[in-house]
Design an enzyme around this catalytic site. Structure first.
Site, PDB file in Angstrom:
ATOM      1  CG  HIS A  87     -66.850 -90.909 -29.807  1.00  0.00           C
ATOM      2  ND1 HIS A  87     -65.550 -90.837 -29.357  1.00  0.00           N
ATOM      3  CD2 HIS A  87     -67.220 -92.216 -29.657  1.00  0.00           C
ATOM      4  CE1 HIS A  87     -65.153 -92.037 -28.960  1.00  0.00           C
ATOM      5  NE2 HIS A  87     -66.144 -92.886 -29.137  1.00  0.00           N
ATOM      6  CG  ASP A 137     -67.592 -85.496 -28.498  1.00  0.00           C
ATOM      7  OD1 ASP A 137     -67.692 -86.662 -28.933  1.00  0.00           O
ATOM      8  OD2 ASP A 137     -66.511 -85.017 -28.085  1.00  0.00           O
ATOM      9  CG  HIS A 138     -66.066 -85.626 -32.697  1.00  0.00           C
ATOM     10  ND1 HIS A 138     -64.943 -84.984 -33.163  1.00  0.00           N
ATOM     11  CD2 HIS A 138     -65.816 -85.885 -31.389  1.00  0.00           C
ATOM     12  CE1 HIS A 138     -64.059 -84.869 -32.183  1.00  0.00           C
ATOM     13  NE2 HIS A 138     -64.566 -85.413 -31.094  1.00  0.00           N
ATOM     14  CG  HIS A 180     -60.580 -91.743 -29.921  1.00  0.00           C
ATOM     15  ND1 HIS A 180     -60.463 -91.519 -28.568  1.00  0.00           N
ATOM     16  CD2 HIS A 180     -61.729 -91.132 -30.308  1.00  0.00           C
ATOM     17  CE1 HIS A 180     -61.493 -90.803 -28.153  1.00  0.00           C
ATOM     18  NE2 HIS A 180     -62.277 -90.560 -29.188  1.00  0.00           N
ATOM     19  CG  ASP A 190     -61.682 -86.849 -30.127  1.00  0.00           C
ATOM     20  OD1 ASP A 190     -61.512 -85.669 -30.473  1.00  0.00           O
ATOM     21  OD2 ASP A 190     -62.668 -87.218 -29.471  1.00  0.00           O
ATOM     22  CG  HIS A 236     -61.905 -82.625 -27.511  1.00  0.00           C
ATOM     23  ND1 HIS A 236     -63.087 -82.434 -26.831  1.00  0.00           N
ATOM     24  CD2 HIS A 236     -62.075 -83.745 -28.261  1.00  0.00           C
ATOM     25  CE1 HIS A 236     -63.935 -83.403 -27.147  1.00  0.00           C
ATOM     26  NE2 HIS A 236     -63.345 -84.213 -28.018  1.00  0.00           N
ATOM     27  CG  HIS A 284     -64.379 -90.147 -33.890  1.00  0.00           C
ATOM     28  ND1 HIS A 284     -63.847 -88.888 -34.054  1.00  0.00           N
ATOM     29  CD2 HIS A 284     -64.665 -90.247 -32.558  1.00  0.00           C
ATOM     30  CE1 HIS A 284     -63.827 -88.244 -32.905  1.00  0.00           C
ATOM     31  NE2 HIS A 284     -64.316 -89.050 -31.976  1.00  0.00           N
TER      32      HIS A 284
END
Length: 255
Positions: free
Chosen positions: A55, A57-58, A111, A128, A166, A53
């Site tokens: 985001h 942080d990915h 998400h 996530d 995570h 996805h």
């Protein structure tokens, strides 16, 4: 094949899969440096990246990694993911040449609206959506969408290893025990998790069979969870209602 969860950022994991000939695939590299350090240390060449996805942080490390050499990047159809050589949709089957592996793409909105998971090699890279003893927050989807996504993942073989994005398992176990306090499998899992984290070891991957036994978001019909929601005077007549109630409780939970 060898599999590593590489810690990144605050509590993210970048997943690295490599063959015996030095070819590697990475999943959701939120930053480049920790992944590159492992690649260099183990003399691996990154050939492919899977993204679940959009985001940051990915995907934050993708541009830096691709600047070093050409890399195939598989990503869902989402304009917020700018760097992709292959766009994937639900039901697609992708074949990676180096390292040699195959994955089925599973759409798992909830998400985010375009979130996907990759299932193959007895692995599930689920970003996530599904966590060890938890699930992702609903930023762009509805409870019904997320529950349907989780139910699709729950139908995979029980020996599937869950490779999530995570390290949340300690807090997730603490929450799960508040809504299913008499679940012995969950108590045993929490003890194992405490020992792993005290030794600074990852708690993932977990097995899907473990999640089915312990994860409250896959257990909305469990009598203990229904009893807990009733005790809180939460009206939750349907499975979707119960899932939504659990997600709201988790959103406000502090371990």
């Amino acid at each position: 094949m060898r599999l590593w969860p590489i810690p990144a950022l605050n509590d993210n994991y970048i997943w690295l899969l490599a063959d015996g000939e030095g070819n590697a695939l990475a999943v959701d590299p939120g930053e480049a440096a920790p992944l590159q350090a492992v690649l260099d240390d183990r003399n691996l060449r990154l050939r492919s990246i899977l993204l679940t996805h959009h985001h940051p942080d990915h995907i934050g490390g993708v541009a830096g990694l691709c600047a070093r050499e050409p890399i195939e990047v598989y990503a869902p159809r989402d304009e917020r993911i700018g760097i992709a050589t292959h766009r994937v949709d639900d039901g697609d089957r992708i074949e990676i040449a180096f390292p040699a592996c195959r994955f089925e793409v599973i759409a798992v909105p909830g998400h985010t609206r375009s979130h996907v998971a990759y299932h193959g090699q007895d692995l599930l890279f689920c970003g996530d959506t599904l966590f060890s003893i938890g699930c992702g927050r609903l930023f762009e989807g509805t409870p019904a969408q997320m529950l349907e996504s989780l139910e699709r993942l729950a139908a995979l073989p029980g020996h599937t290893r869950i490779c999530c994005g995570h390290e949340y398992t300690m807090a997730n176990c603490a929450f799960a025990l508040t809504v299913e306090p008499h679940n012995r499998a969950l108590e045993a899992r929490f003890e194992h998790v405490r020992k792993a984290r005290s030794a600074n070891q990852p708690t993932v991957p977990s097995l899907l069979s473990e999640e089915l036994a312990c994860n409250p978001f896959l257990r909305a019909d469990a009598p203990g969870i229904i009893e807990s929601l009733n005790a809180l005077q939460i009206e939750a007549c349907s499975r979707v209602d119960r899932f939504a109630a659990l997600r709201r409780l988790k959103d406000s939970f502090r371990a």
